[in-house]
Write a protein that holds these residues in place. Sequence first.
Motif, PDB file in Angstrom:
ATOM      1  N   TYR A 136       0.847  -1.195   0.000  1.00 21.35           N
ATOM      2  CA  TYR A 136       0.000   0.000   0.000  1.00 21.35           C
ATOM      3  C   TYR A 136       0.878   1.240   0.000  1.00 21.35           C
ATOM      4  N   LEU A 137       0.504   2.224  -0.832  1.00 22.82           N
ATOM      5  CA  LEU A 137       1.181   3.513  -0.877  1.00 22.82           C
ATOM      6  C   LEU A 137       0.111   4.593  -0.793  1.00 22.82           C
ATOM      7  N   ALA A 138       0.197   5.436   0.248  1.00 17.61           N
ATOM      8  CA  ALA A 138      -0.803   6.486   0.448  1.00 17.61           C
ATOM      9  C   ALA A 138      -0.790   7.476  -0.709  1.00 17.61           C
ATOM     10  N   SER A 139      -1.937   8.108  -0.935  1.00 21.35           N
ATOM     11  CA  SER A 139      -2.084   9.023  -2.073  1.00 21.35           C
ATOM     12  C   SER A 139      -1.124  10.202  -1.999  1.00 21.35           C
ATOM     13  N   ASP A 140      -0.717  10.596  -0.783  1.00 20.43           N
ATOM     14  CA  ASP A 140       0.224  11.718  -0.661  1.00 20.43           C
ATOM     15  C   ASP A 140       1.672  11.275  -0.846  1.00 20.43           C
ATOM     16  N   GLY A 141       1.892   9.954  -0.995  1.00 20.54           N
ATOM     17  CA  GLY A 141       3.232   9.434  -1.236  1.00 20.54           C
ATOM     18  C   GLY A 141       4.163   9.499  -0.063  1.00 20.54           C
ATOM     19  N   LYS A 142       3.627   9.649   1.144  1.00 27.34           N
ATOM     20  CA  LYS A 142       4.465   9.808   2.330  1.00 27.34           C
ATOM     21  C   LYS A 142       4.443   8.594   3.262  1.00 27.34           C
ATOM     22  N   ILE A 143       3.469   7.719   3.105  1.00 29.32           N
ATOM     23  CA  ILE A 143       3.348   6.533   3.947  1.00 29.32           C
ATOM     24  C   ILE A 143       3.145   5.316   3.053  1.00 29.32           C
ATOM     25  N   ALA A 144       3.860   4.228   3.367  1.00 27.08           N
ATOM     26  CA  ALA A 144       3.717   2.998   2.590  1.00 27.08           C
ATOM     27  C   ALA A 144       3.954   1.798   3.490  1.00 27.08           C
ATOM     28  N   ALA A 145       3.473   0.660   3.053  1.00 35.55           N
ATOM     29  CA  ALA A 145       3.632  -0.558   3.857  1.00 35.55           C
ATOM     30  C   ALA A 145       3.693  -1.798   2.985  1.00 35.55           C
ATOM     31  N   LEU A 146       4.393  -2.801   3.487  1.00 38.56           N
ATOM     32  CA  LEU A 146       4.428  -4.138   2.905  1.00 38.56           C
ATOM     33  C   LEU A 146       3.997  -5.133   3.973  1.00 38.56           C
ATOM     34  N   VAL A 147       3.269  -6.166   3.557  1.00 43.02           N
ATOM     35  CA  VAL A 147       2.862  -7.239   4.475  1.00 43.02           C
ATOM     36  C   VAL A 147       3.066  -8.576   3.777  1.00 43.02           C
ATOM     37  N   GLU A 148       3.635  -9.543   4.487  1.00 40.99           N
ATOM     38  CA  GLU A 148       3.718 -10.902   3.955  1.00 40.99           C
ATOM     39  C   GLU A 148       2.682 -11.768   4.645  1.00 40.99           C
ATOM     40  N   VAL A 149       1.853 -12.431   3.851  1.00 44.96           N
ATOM     41  CA  VAL A 149       0.849 -13.354   4.370  1.00 44.96           C
ATOM     42  C   VAL A 149       1.102 -14.714   3.717  1.00 44.96           C
ATOM     43  N   ASN A 150       1.266 -15.740   4.540  1.00 51.24           N
ATOM     44  CA  ASN A 150       1.607 -17.066   4.034  1.00 51.24           C
ATOM     45  C   ASN A 150       0.416 -18.015   4.013  1.00 51.24           C
ATOM     46  N   CYS A 151       0.510 -18.962   3.116  1.00 55.38           N
ATOM     47  CA  CYS A 151      -0.478 -20.041   3.009  1.00 55.38           C
ATOM     48  C   CYS A 151       0.284 -21.332   2.728  1.00 55.38           C
ATOM     49  N   GLU A 152      -0.448 -22.405   2.504  1.00 57.22           N
ATOM     50  CA  GLU A 152       0.211 -23.700   2.334  1.00 57.22           C
ATOM     51  C   GLU A 152       0.503 -24.059   0.886  1.00 57.22           C
ATOM     52  N   THR A 153      -0.317 -23.575  -0.062  1.00 55.28           N
ATOM     53  CA  THR A 153      -0.143 -23.954  -1.460  1.00 55.28           C
ATOM     54  C   THR A 153      -0.193 -22.736  -2.379  1.00 55.28           C
ATOM     55  N   ASP A 154       0.431 -22.876  -3.524  1.00 58.23           N
ATOM     56  CA  ASP A 154       0.432 -21.810  -4.520  1.00 58.23           C
ATOM     57  C   ASP A 154      -0.975 -21.561  -5.053  1.00 58.23           C
ATOM     58  N   PHE A 155      -1.802 -22.583  -5.060  1.00 62.61           N
ATOM     59  CA  PHE A 155      -3.179 -22.434  -5.536  1.00 62.61           C
ATOM     60  C   PHE A 155      -3.933 -21.397  -4.706  1.00 62.61           C
ATOM     61  N   VAL A 156      -3.788 -21.479  -3.395  1.00 62.70           N
ATOM     62  CA  VAL A 156      -4.467 -20.530  -2.510  1.00 62.70           C
ATOM     63  C   VAL A 156      -3.871 -19.138  -2.653  1.00 62.70           C
ATOM     64  N   ALA A 157      -2.569 -19.059  -2.952  1.00 56.13           N
ATOM     65  CA  ALA A 157      -1.916 -17.761  -3.123  1.00 56.13           C
ATOM     66  C   ALA A 157      -2.515 -16.966  -4.277  1.00 56.13           C
ATOM     67  N   LYS A 158      -3.270 -17.640  -5.142  1.00 57.22           N
ATOM     68  CA  LYS A 158      -3.920 -16.963  -6.263  1.00 57.22           C
ATOM     69  C   LYS A 158      -5.400 -16.673  -6.000  1.00 57.22           C
ATOM     70  N   ASN A 159      -5.871 -17.052  -4.819  1.00 54.19           N
ATOM     71  CA  ASN A 159      -7.277 -16.869  -4.471  1.00 54.19           C
ATOM     72  C   ASN A 159      -7.599 -15.383  -4.292  1.00 54.19           C
ATOM     73  N   ALA A 160      -8.683 -14.919  -4.902  1.00 47.96           N
ATOM     74  CA  ALA A 160      -9.036 -13.498  -4.883  1.00 47.96           C
ATOM     75  C   ALA A 160      -9.280 -12.987  -3.466  1.00 47.96           C
ATOM     76  N   ASP A 161      -9.958 -13.774  -2.622  1.00 45.89           N
ATOM     77  CA  ASP A 161     -10.213 -13.361  -1.243  1.00 45.89           C
ATOM     78  C   ASP A 161      -8.913 -13.220  -0.453  1.00 45.89           C
ATOM     79  N   PHE A 162      -7.992 -14.131  -0.711  1.00 43.63           N
ATOM     80  CA  PHE A 162      -6.694 -14.104  -0.028  1.00 43.63           C
ATOM     81  C   PHE A 162      -5.892 -12.872  -0.444  1.00 43.63           C
ATOM     82  N   LEU A 163      -5.891 -12.572  -1.740  1.00 40.53           N
ATOM     83  CA  LEU A 163      -5.180 -11.396  -2.255  1.00 40.53           C
ATOM     84  C   LEU A 163      -5.777 -10.110  -1.700  1.00 40.53           C
TER      85      LEU A 163
END
Length: 293
Positions: free
Chosen positions: A65-92
């Motif tokens: 996420y990058l705020a509209s003013d370009g001053k605040i940003a964040a990264l988050v790692e969320v893990n799952c068990e399979t690559d299939f779930v990593a493509k799930n729309a709800d998970f993303l």
Amino acid sequence: MAEVTAAMVKELREITGLGMMECKKALVETSGDLKSAEDLLRVKSGAKANKAAGRIAAEGVIGAYLASDGKIAALVEVNCETDFVAKNADFLEFASALAKLVAEHSPADVAALSALKLEAGTIEARRQALVQKIGENLSIRRFHRIHTDAKLAQYLHGVKIGVLVEFEGEDEVGKDLAMHIAFAKPQFLSRDEVAPELVARERDVLAARARESGKPANIVEKMVEGGLGKFFGEIALLGQAFIKDDKLTVEKMLAAKRAKLLSYRFFVVGEGIDKKSNDFAAEVAAQAKAAAG
């Protein structure tokens, strides 16, 4: 002598890129010590230094996420068990929502993030609901937030690599730096930040390799110094060849653009999770259980 297992041989092959028999022999010679076997192969076979990304054993996504003013940003790692779930729309969508909340609320840790409100409940309630819906354990592993008076740039390479760059200069410089970092994955900003023990280990390997060439001592020393220069150029960002013009280092590119890199952070899904455990699903389950209290 420690037993040399197939899993150990497999891990050493992934680290060095060398053949099975070479790796097995090195492990036997070093009584199963993985680090010593890696160094031995680097001396005898010219294998490159281990890159952490080669030992990743995880699935999941990076939310950004990058705020509209370009001053605040964040990264988050969320893990799952399979690559299939990593493509799930709800998970993303969940990962993206987490990144936005991290940017807005600056939680102290994963537990504090999990307690934040999301929709009608908390993030932890949403995570548990997704576990029930998707049928896999999910875990919020880590996050990083930057708030600055300078500029921020963000780059996502698919959903597996996320980069944040804090800088001064033209917007294009930040974008180029973020893309370069995603490609090169520098472990350090400059050679001055490289731990002395890491430099000493590299010097020992280079010296042993150079001595095997039979060259005179003064030539050996030059070979070692040349090898160290190449080593720093691979792992330290400022000394790396710039991805868009390999005739320039990143440092020289910044100077030419009259720009300055203040800080950077990148996440690679699963970075730091060692394959020798070979049971990432169990790790995710353990993290999820811990998060649930």
